[in-house]
Design a protein around this motif. Structure first.
Motif, mmCIF file in Angstrom:
data_model
loop_
_atom_site.group_PDB
_atom_site.id
_atom_site.type_symbol
_atom_site.label_atom_id
_atom_site.label_comp_id
_atom_site.label_asym_id
_atom_site.label_seq_id
_atom_site.Cartn_x
_atom_site.Cartn_y
_atom_site.Cartn_z
ATOM 1 N N ILE A 51 0.678 -1.138 0.051
ATOM 2 C CA ILE A 51 0.043 0.294 -0.243
ATOM 3 C C ILE A 51 1.120 1.182 -0.317
ATOM 4 C CG2 ILE A 51 -1.854 1.277 1.379
ATOM 5 C CD1 ILE A 51 -2.857 -1.027 -0.200
ATOM 6 N N SER A 52 0.945 1.477 -1.047
ATOM 7 C CA SER A 52 1.158 3.640 -1.577
ATOM 8 C C SER A 52 -0.149 4.415 -1.069
ATOM 9 C CB SER A 52 1.768 3.809 -2.330
ATOM 10 O OG SER A 52 2.463 4.913 -2.113
ATOM 11 N N SER A 53 -0.044 5.679 -1.601
ATOM 12 C CA SER A 53 -0.830 6.773 -1.632
ATOM 13 C C SER A 53 -0.322 7.775 -2.678
ATOM 14 C CB SER A 53 -0.541 7.123 -0.172
ATOM 15 O OG SER A 53 -1.014 8.883 0.067
ATOM 16 N N VAL A 54 -2.203 8.379 -2.642
ATOM 17 C CA VAL A 54 -1.927 9.490 -3.717
ATOM 18 C C VAL A 54 -1.055 11.058 -3.012
ATOM 19 C CG1 VAL A 54 -4.000 8.437 -4.316
ATOM 20 C CG2 VAL A 54 -4.505 10.135 -2.539
ATOM 21 N N ALA A 55 -0.306 11.040 -1.959
ATOM 22 C CA ALA A 55 -0.318 11.448 -1.083
ATOM 23 C C ALA A 55 1.469 12.259 -2.326
ATOM 24 C CB ALA A 55 0.173 11.776 0.380
ATOM 25 N N VAL A 56 2.093 10.382 -2.537
ATOM 26 C CA VAL A 56 2.819 11.218 -3.148
ATOM 27 C C VAL A 56 3.392 12.023 -4.695
ATOM 28 C CG1 VAL A 56 3.529 8.281 -3.012
ATOM 29 C CG2 VAL A 56 2.175 8.960 -4.976
ATOM 30 N N TYR A 57 1.847 12.323 -4.921
ATOM 31 C CA TYR A 57 1.834 12.755 -6.861
ATOM 32 C C TYR A 57 2.458 14.544 -5.647
ATOM 33 C CZ TYR A 57 -1.021 8.986 -8.920
ATOM 34 O OH TYR A 57 -1.054 8.095 -8.583
ATOM 35 N N GLU A 58 2.779 15.492 -6.876
ATOM 36 C CA GLU A 58 2.596 15.972 -7.321
ATOM 37 C C GLU A 58 2.796 17.133 -8.689
ATOM 38 O OE1 GLU A 58 7.110 17.701 -5.506
ATOM 39 O OE2 GLU A 58 7.991 17.467 -8.746
ATOM 40 N N ASP A 59 1.735 18.332 -8.874
ATOM 41 C CA ASP A 59 1.792 19.155 -9.955
ATOM 42 C C ASP A 59 3.042 19.911 -10.394
ATOM 43 O OD1 ASP A 59 2.618 21.183 -8.556
ATOM 44 O OD2 ASP A 59 1.118 22.340 -8.070
ATOM 45 N N ASP A 60 2.185 20.171 -11.246
ATOM 46 C CA ASP A 60 3.693 20.363 -12.549
ATOM 47 C C ASP A 60 4.069 22.067 -12.164
ATOM 48 O OD1 ASP A 60 2.479 18.055 -14.723
ATOM 49 O OD2 ASP A 60 1.295 19.902 -15.258
ATOM 50 N N LYS A 61 4.248 22.515 -11.502
ATOM 51 C CA LYS A 61 4.641 23.304 -10.119
ATOM 52 C C LYS A 61 5.315 22.947 -9.052
ATOM 53 C CE LYS A 61 1.190 27.053 -11.911
ATOM 54 N NZ LYS A 61 0.648 27.897 -11.771
ATOM 55 N N GLY A 62 5.462 21.691 -8.966
ATOM 56 C CA GLY A 62 5.922 20.855 -7.731
ATOM 57 C C GLY A 62 5.249 21.915 -6.684
ATOM 58 N N ARG A 63 3.855 21.933 -6.287
ATOM 59 C CA ARG A 63 3.376 21.450 -5.602
ATOM 60 C C ARG A 63 2.621 20.459 -4.777
ATOM 61 N NH1 ARG A 63 -0.522 26.922 -7.307
ATOM 62 N NH2 ARG A 63 -0.256 25.311 -9.278
ATOM 63 N N LEU A 118 -0.480 0.219 -4.717
ATOM 64 C CA LEU A 118 -1.451 0.422 -4.488
ATOM 65 C C LEU A 118 -1.858 1.557 -4.321
ATOM 66 C CD1 LEU A 118 -3.939 -2.191 -3.595
ATOM 67 C CD2 LEU A 118 -3.499 -1.901 -5.695
ATOM 68 N N ARG A 119 -1.566 3.154 -4.824
ATOM 69 C CA ARG A 119 -1.879 4.690 -3.867
ATOM 70 C C ARG A 119 -3.123 5.029 -3.801
ATOM 71 N NH1 ARG A 119 1.840 7.152 -9.292
ATOM 72 N NH2 ARG A 119 3.162 6.667 -8.336
ATOM 73 N N LEU A 161 -0.551 1.398 -9.216
ATOM 74 C CA LEU A 161 -2.334 1.622 -9.250
ATOM 75 C C LEU A 161 -3.029 2.314 -8.450
ATOM 76 C CD1 LEU A 161 -3.217 -2.274 -9.850
ATOM 77 C CD2 LEU A 161 -2.357 -0.335 -12.095
ATOM 78 N N ASN A 162 -3.064 3.713 -9.084
ATOM 79 C CA ASN A 162 -4.274 4.160 -8.263
ATOM 80 C C ASN A 162 -5.434 2.884 -7.431
ATOM 81 O OD1 ASN A 162 -3.497 7.020 -8.015
ATOM 82 N ND2 ASN A 162 -4.877 7.290 -10.088
ATOM 83 N N ALA A 163 -6.098 3.924 -6.172
ATOM 84 C CA ALA A 163 -6.499 2.857 -5.045
ATOM 85 C C ALA A 163 -7.396 3.719 -4.753
ATOM 86 C CB ALA A 163 -5.566 1.526 -4.200
ATOM 87 N N VAL A 164 -8.505 4.585 -5.376
ATOM 88 C CA VAL A 164 -10.435 5.021 -4.545
ATOM 89 C C VAL A 164 -11.369 4.147 -5.091
ATOM 90 C CG1 VAL A 164 -8.287 6.770 -5.030
ATOM 91 C CG2 VAL A 164 -9.916 6.261 -7.206
ATOM 92 N N ASP A 165 -12.411 4.793 -4.695
ATOM 93 C CA ASP A 165 -13.710 4.224 -4.870
ATOM 94 C C ASP A 165 -14.507 5.190 -6.141
ATOM 95 O OD1 ASP A 165 -13.776 3.091 -2.842
ATOM 96 O OD2 ASP A 165 -15.052 5.336 -1.356
ATOM 97 N N PRO A 166 -15.194 4.353 -6.822
ATOM 98 C CA PRO A 166 -15.691 4.799 -8.189
ATOM 99 C C PRO A 166 -16.412 6.540 -8.241
ATOM 100 C CG PRO A 166 -17.513 2.924 -7.259
ATOM 101 C CD PRO A 166 -16.154 3.336 -6.355
ATOM 102 N N ASP A 167 -16.887 6.465 -6.579
ATOM 103 C CA ASP A 167 -17.778 8.458 -6.951
ATOM 104 C C ASP A 167 -16.730 9.337 -6.158
ATOM 105 O OD1 ASP A 167 -17.828 6.413 -4.721
ATOM 106 O OD2 ASP A 167 -20.049 6.772 -4.195
#
Length: 338
Positions: free
Chosen positions: A92-104, A159-160, A222-228
């Motif tokens: 298990i990983s996390s969506v917290a790993v992502y950053e935007d194109d400005k480095g935020r 799984l993020r 892979l992302n791991a989130v709900d359908p809604d």
């Protein structure tokens, strides 16, 4: 073998794997058994910080090792050291790993103009923060990088997960509305017009992804989130419906108007929404629940945990993550009166 088996995700993952026909060993620090597991599930006691104890629990080996409590490069190396005895891993990983194109990213969100503006939806190709030991996010990226590099030694599905929800959570975001309802609060202030969306992830959908990945070894993220992706206002109303109450929403355009007012655990200025196409394509994944389907279980778990206790004692990690202002009714009433 499931490491962290008695945690929020682990409990459901053990059940899903056992019912899918796997011989499952549930590893936890206490070596406890969940009453919902089939009787044939084995239990083992081991602290994952103890390399020797974990290696002993793995014993001669296992086909699949599921790790729901891995957080950094040390844990990655611990897993790869077992590669000769483990067929594949699901971590298990996390969506917290992502950053935007400005480095935020989530580590910069409290800075001026620091909240990340991600594409909607976020795919697994989105850039990530740099690996390191500084934060939860950087440690998760370090974990990912080392495991992905060990592809030939140990094929690993990462799984993020999004905002994980379900019983036994130590930081349940739903606490914000459950406690307010229990306290008889009939009005609630919601920043950003109540439209904030932070992608939830049910423990049941995560367990389904674990089940599928266990049967299809490979090295992938892979992302791991709900359908809604309900808005914060929709989540509030769903909790109300479960608890049989009706509260009035006071919607504020823009950020929280004062400290401790309108700032929920879901309150974000721009949406955080993830794409699930890769999991559908690579694993044949289909969600097994929607957000509201098992909300009653989550609410009941929170009510039981709160019974006769101060919320800060019942959920110390919630206090650590969100601070004492989470239920600052005095500040809220003063703002409403003004």
């Amino acid at each position: 073998m499931v490491i962290g088996a008695t945690g929020q995700i682990g409990r459901v993952a053990v059940n899903a794997l056992a019912r899918d026909g796997w011989e499952v060993t549930a590893v936890s620090r206490g070596g406890d058994r969940d009453e919902g597991w089939p009787g044939e599930v084995r239990v083992a006691r081991a602290d994952r910080e103890d390399d020797a104890a974990l290696a002993a629990a793995v014993g001669e080996g296992c086909d699949v090792l599921v790790d729901v409590v891995a957080y950094g490069p040390v844990h990655a190396r611990q897993l790869t050291s077992l590669a000769g005895r483990v067929g594949s891993a699901v971590v298990i990983s996390s969506v917290a790993v992502y950053e935007d194109d400005k480095g935020r990213n989530f580590d910069t969100q409290d800075e001026p103009d620091g909240f990340p503006e991600y594409p909607v939806p976020i795919t697994e190709d989105q850039r990530t923060v740099r690996p390191g030991e500084e934060s939860y996010s950087t440690r998760k990226v370090s974990l990912e990088r080392e495991l992905l590099a060990a592809d030939e030694q140990l094929p690993t599905t990462l799984l993020r997960a999004g905002a994980v929800h379900g019983p036994h959570c130590r930081t349940p975001r739903e606490l914000y509305f459950v406690k307010r309802n229990l306290d008889g609060r009939t009005r609630r202030v919601l920043a950003y017009g109540g439209e904030s969306r932070f992608h939830p992830a049910s423990v049941h959908n995560i367990a389904e992804l674990i089940r599928l990945a266990a049967a299809r070894p490979g090295t992938r993220v892979l992302n791991a989130v709900d359908p809604d992706v309900p808005t914060v206002a929709e989540i509030a109303r769903a909790v109300d419906a479960v608890m049989g109450v009706a509260a009035e929403d006071v919607l504020v355009e823009g950020p929280p108007p004062a400290p401790g007012v309108g700032d929920t655990p879901w309150s974000v200025p721009v949406p955080v929404v993830c794409d699930m196409s890769a999991a559908e394509r690579e694993l044949g994944y289909r969600p097994v629940v929607r957000y509201a389907d098992r909300l009653a279980d989550t609410v009941a778990s929170i009510e039981a945990q709160l019974a006769g206790r101060d919320w800060q004692d019942a959920y110390p990690k919630m206090l650590q993550s969100y601070g004492r202002d989470l239920f600052d009714y005095t500040a809220e009433d003063a703002w409403l009166t003004a």
